[in-house]
Design a protein around this motif. Structure first.
Motif, PDB file in Angstrom:
ATOM      1  N   PRO A 141      57.825  26.262  82.877  1.00  0.00           N
ATOM      2  CA  PRO A 141      58.847  26.096  81.836  1.00  0.00           C
ATOM      3  C   PRO A 141      58.241  26.298  80.449  1.00  0.00           C
ATOM      4  CG  PRO A 141      59.004  24.346  83.475  1.00  0.00           C
ATOM      5  CD  PRO A 141      57.723  25.082  83.745  1.00  0.00           C
ATOM      6  N   ALA A 142      58.936  27.085  79.620  1.00  0.00           N
ATOM      7  CA  ALA A 142      58.414  27.440  78.307  1.00  0.00           C
ATOM      8  C   ALA A 142      59.185  26.814  77.160  1.00  0.00           C
ATOM      9  CB  ALA A 142      58.412  28.954  78.133  1.00  0.00           C
ATOM     10  N   SER A 143      60.395  26.299  77.423  1.00  0.00           N
ATOM     11  CA  SER A 143      61.218  25.780  76.333  1.00  0.00           C
ATOM     12  C   SER A 143      62.230  24.795  76.887  1.00  0.00           C
ATOM     13  CB  SER A 143      61.956  26.940  75.647  1.00  0.00           C
ATOM     14  OG  SER A 143      62.870  26.471  74.670  1.00  0.00           O
ATOM     15  N   GLY A 144      62.602  23.838  76.076  1.00  0.00           N
ATOM     16  CA  GLY A 144      63.623  22.865  76.452  1.00  0.00           C
ATOM     17  C   GLY A 144      63.514  21.634  75.572  1.00  0.00           C
ATOM     18  N   PRO A 145      64.579  20.850  75.468  1.00  0.00           N
ATOM     19  CA  PRO A 145      64.536  19.648  74.628  1.00  0.00           C
ATOM     20  C   PRO A 145      63.588  18.583  75.172  1.00  0.00           C
ATOM     21  CG  PRO A 145      66.566  19.717  75.896  1.00  0.00           C
ATOM     22  CD  PRO A 145      65.897  21.045  76.087  1.00  0.00           C
ATOM     23  N   TRP A 146      63.127  18.758  76.399  1.00  0.00           N
ATOM     24  CA  TRP A 146      62.214  17.808  77.041  1.00  0.00           C
ATOM     25  C   TRP A 146      60.772  18.317  77.056  1.00  0.00           C
ATOM     26  CZ3 TRP A 146      60.200  20.413  81.247  1.00  0.00           C
ATOM     27  CH2 TRP A 146      60.960  21.509  81.696  1.00  0.00           C
ATOM     28  N   LEU A 147      60.491  19.428  76.351  1.00  0.00           N
ATOM     29  CA  LEU A 147      59.207  20.100  76.494  1.00  0.00           C
ATOM     30  C   LEU A 147      58.627  20.509  75.151  1.00  0.00           C
ATOM     31  CD1 LEU A 147      57.309  21.443  78.735  1.00  0.00           C
ATOM     32  CD2 LEU A 147      58.539  23.556  78.199  1.00  0.00           C
ATOM     33  N   LYS A 148      57.327  20.313  74.993  1.00  0.00           N
ATOM     34  CA  LYS A 148      56.608  20.887  73.854  1.00  0.00           C
ATOM     35  C   LYS A 148      55.397  21.654  74.385  1.00  0.00           C
ATOM     36  CE  LYS A 148      54.210  16.505  72.759  1.00  0.00           C
ATOM     37  NZ  LYS A 148      54.946  15.612  73.669  1.00  0.00           N
ATOM     38  N   HIS A 149      54.761  22.441  73.536  1.00  0.00           N
ATOM     39  CA  HIS A 149      53.643  23.275  73.983  1.00  0.00           C
ATOM     40  C   HIS A 149      52.562  22.442  74.670  1.00  0.00           C
ATOM     41  CE1 HIS A 149      55.527  26.565  72.169  1.00  0.00           C
ATOM     42  NE2 HIS A 149      54.581  27.023  71.374  1.00  0.00           N
ATOM     43  N   ARG A 150      52.243  21.300  74.108  1.00  0.00           N
ATOM     44  CA  ARG A 150      51.197  20.457  74.696  1.00  0.00           C
ATOM     45  C   ARG A 150      51.548  20.085  76.135  1.00  0.00           C
ATOM     46  NH1 ARG A 150      48.368  14.983  72.271  1.00  0.00           N
ATOM     47  NH2 ARG A 150      47.417  14.316  74.239  1.00  0.00           N
ATOM     48  N   ASP A 151      52.831  19.763  76.372  1.00  0.00           N
ATOM     49  CA  ASP A 151      53.261  19.419  77.737  1.00  0.00           C
ATOM     50  C   ASP A 151      52.994  20.576  78.696  1.00  0.00           C
ATOM     51  OD1 ASP A 151      54.299  16.990  76.780  1.00  0.00           O
ATOM     52  OD2 ASP A 151      56.266  17.880  76.404  1.00  0.00           O
ATOM     53  N   ALA A 152      53.339  21.790  78.278  1.00  0.00           N
ATOM     54  CA  ALA A 152      53.158  22.955  79.138  1.00  0.00           C
ATOM     55  C   ALA A 152      51.685  23.199  79.420  1.00  0.00           C
ATOM     56  CB  ALA A 152      53.793  24.185  78.496  1.00  0.00           C
ATOM     57  N   ILE A 153      50.855  23.080  78.399  1.00  0.00           N
ATOM     58  CA  ILE A 153      49.415  23.291  78.573  1.00  0.00           C
ATOM     59  C   ILE A 153      48.829  22.248  79.523  1.00  0.00           C
ATOM     60  CG2 ILE A 153      47.186  23.240  77.393  1.00  0.00           C
ATOM     61  CD1 ILE A 153      48.736  24.371  74.910  1.00  0.00           C
TER      62      ILE A 153
END
Length: 202
Positions: A141-153
């Motif tokens: 997942p790359a985008s969403g109101p529950w997600l930021k870049h740090r979360d993805a990394i």
């Protein structure tokens, strides 16, 4: 295995003449369901399931199987897929993991979300659940109101996939996609699949 990226969170997996579609929602193209043998739905939000498109696909192909979490399955009259279940769909081996949608704020949205590991390909839906199983290919997942870049990394680092492809990105501009990609490209074998295009894995 051939993996094709459609709009937002929707992908198609094809192998041995069979087709499995995951999360064909309102932001994905109707042709994503053309010729599908089975469909997996992670949760009930419209960007992951377009009920009208799904019903039209079922009318075209009465043999189409649909699997999703038990509450949504009961509402749609399709096959329940509970956490811990393993089954075969369109010739693919599927394991169900996760269980809850990632929180946005104040416990919301608070709905079920199941992830699917399909022959080493992990589609988490709207979740950052880290499965115990080894993952070859992470649909990230790359985008969403529950997600930021740090979360993805941190998610990539925890899952440790051999490769990752971004999904859940319909709300990003080209600039936003490029920015996200720049953060992720050093974390694993990472590449963006253009809409409607395919890669061969395994």
């Amino acid at each position: 295995m051939r993996l094709t990226k459609f709009g937002h969170a929707c992908v198609r997996l094809e192998s041995d003449g069979q087709t499995l579609v995951i999360d064909p929602g309102t932001y994905s193209e109707a042709e994503s369901l053309a010729g599908a043998d089975a469909v997996l739905i992670t949760h009930e939000h419209p960007d992951h399931i377009d009920i009208d498109k799904l019903k039209a696909a079922q009318e075209r192909n009465p043999g189409l199987t649909v699997h999703t979490h038990p509450a949504l399955a009961a509402a749609l009259g399709v096959t329940a897929a509970a956490v811990g279940d393993t089954f075969t769909a369109a010739g693919f081996s599927v394991r169900v993991v996760g269980g809850e949608h990632a929180e946005v704020i104040d416990g919301l949205p608070g709905c079920p979300n199941v992830g699917f590991i399909i022959d080493g390909v992990y589609h988490p839906g709207d979740s950052l659940f880290v499965p115990a199983e080894e993952v070859d290919t992470l649909l990230l997942p790359a985008s969403g109101p529950w997600l930021k870049h740090r979360d993805a990394i941190e998610f990539v680092r925890a899952v440790k996939p051999a490769r990752a492809f971004p999904i859940h990105d319909a709300l990003l501009s080209d600039l936003g996609m490029n920015n996200f990609d720049a953060w992720l490209e050093d974390e694993t074998d990472y590449a963006r699949i253009p809409l409607g295009e395919s890669v061969t894995i395994h």
